[in-house]
Design a protein around this motif. Structure first.
Motif, PDB file in Angstrom:
ATOM      1  N   ALA A  60      -3.958  -2.010  -2.492  1.00 40.58           N
ATOM      2  CA  ALA A  60      -3.053  -0.876  -2.373  1.00 40.58           C
ATOM      3  C   ALA A  60      -3.048  -0.306  -0.958  1.00 40.58           C
ATOM      4  N   SER A  96       0.133   4.960  -2.977  1.00 41.93           N
ATOM      5  CA  SER A  96       0.707   5.204  -4.297  1.00 41.93           C
ATOM      6  C   SER A  96       1.374   6.569  -4.241  1.00 41.93           C
ATOM      7  N   SER A 128       3.002   2.156  -6.957  1.00 36.94           N
ATOM      8  CA  SER A 128       1.987   1.568  -6.085  1.00 36.94           C
ATOM      9  C   SER A 128       2.646   0.591  -5.119  1.00 36.94           C
ATOM     10  N   GLY A 152       1.518  -2.146  -2.057  1.00 37.04           N
ATOM     11  CA  GLY A 152       0.342  -2.799  -1.486  1.00 37.04           C
ATOM     12  C   GLY A 152       0.666  -4.161  -0.899  1.00 37.04           C
TER      13      GLY A 152
END
Length: 335
Positions: free
Chosen positions: A40, A43, A85, A87
């Motif tokens: 990640a 978020s 999220s 990432g």
């Protein structure tokens, strides 16, 4: 958070009791065929829904329908909940997954440092979209679905009530339709600056328009919904986007609601509108949402940023008093 966490361990945010959260250490499962491991970067906190979840206000009748794609635990708590999220794909097992290695992606996953998901659960960001802005993707997806449900047309007079992230995005999308007259309403005058940055006019409810062709309500308040009914013109449609959880809402249906022959419809992002189902998938809708975020002006909808380690202290504050908060971004150590 430390960047030297073992590769098979991760930390995730859990609501352990209504109003209380903590970071828990978890062991990542081994990668299997068709899966990717994501690290990640950011978020985002979905202010309305996540606040209700954090406060334990999901009605028992909605426990199953409200489950997020990678939720763990059950309502009211303990539960790992969230769906924003962004990432970087660290690894993947087979050719499809390995092709994503190094790509920056969006995933409907709770707040967590690293996670393993099916490769088809991540959507690569388009060129020109920075990871830090991609946290608006779920909100944009909700706004797209609402506009589909509302079906605004050329020249419509449209009122959007609630200048949070979703309401502002809905107004921004509607204003791009030729000839529309779009007004955004909110009781917080502080929302005027973000609205203006997107070319929108913010008004307070005391300056409410009447005889609108379409009214979209996204304020999360019963008073806002009552104002929506008052703004709607004859045979107009009111689209309700707010989700009230356990809160009961009283409406003035004994006033002009019947005489004006109003239509009150819900909009919920969990289902594609029936007219779209033959051609659209959830992935195609998310790809559209991400492509629409390639606009630097949308950064005004991100009102703050905190470290992942601060989430246990941050969530109670945001869930109890969100004054002035739009999208609050969570930054991970790897960002």
């Amino acid at each position: 958070m430390s960047t030297d966490t073992p590769i098979d361990q991760t930390s995730a945010f859990w609501t352990v009791a209504p109003g209380t959260g903590e970071l828990r250490t978890e062991v990542l499962p081994a990668l299997r065929a068709g899966e990717v491991r994501v690290r990640a970067l950011y978020s985002g906190i979905s202010r309305g829904t996540e606040s209700l979840v954090f406060r334990g206000e999901v009605p028992a009748s909605e426990y199953q329908r409200m489950r997020a794609p990678f939720q763990q635990g059950d309502f009211p708590a303990p539960v790992k909940y969230g769906y924003i999220s962004v990432g970087v794909v660290e690894d993947g097992m087979d050719d499809q997954a390995a092709a994503l290695r190094g790509r920056t992606v969006f995933c409907l996953h709770p707040h967590q440092q690293r996670y393993v998901v099916p490769a088809d659960a991540v959507v690569p960001l388009p060129n020109g979209l920075p990871a830090a802005r991609a946290v608006l993707a779920a909100n944009m997806e909700t706004a797209i679905n609402a506009v589909w449900d509302a079906a605004p047309s050329v020249g419509d007079r449209i009122a959007v009530i609630g200048a949070g992230v979703v309401g502002t995005l809905v107004a921004w999308l509607c204003a791009r339709i030729p000839g529309t007259q779009v007004e955004l309403f909110d009781i917080d005058p502080g929302r005027a600056a973000p609205a203006a940055a997107l070319g929108l006019v913010l008004r307070t409810p005391d300056a409410a328009a009447t005889e609108c062709d379409l009214v979209i309500h996204a304020s999360g308040s019963a008073a806002g919904l009552r104002s929506a009914l008052a703004m709607a013109g004859f045979e107009a449609t009111v689209i309700e986007m707010s989700w009230f959880g356990q809160q009961a809402v009283a409406l003035p249906l004994g006033e002009a609601f019947h005489a004006k022959r109003l239509t009150l419809r819900s909009s919920q992002v969990g289902h594609l509108p029936p007219a779209r189902l033959p051609r659209w998938s959830y992935r195609r809708r998310m790809e559209l949402a991400l492509s629409l975020l390639v606009d630097d002006r949308l950064d005004v909808l991100i009102s703050g940023e905190s470290d992942f380690a601060d989430l246990p202290h941050l969530m109670p504050a945001l869930a109890s008093d969100g004054a002035g908060v739009l999208c609050h971004r969570i930054r991970y150590a790897s960002a």
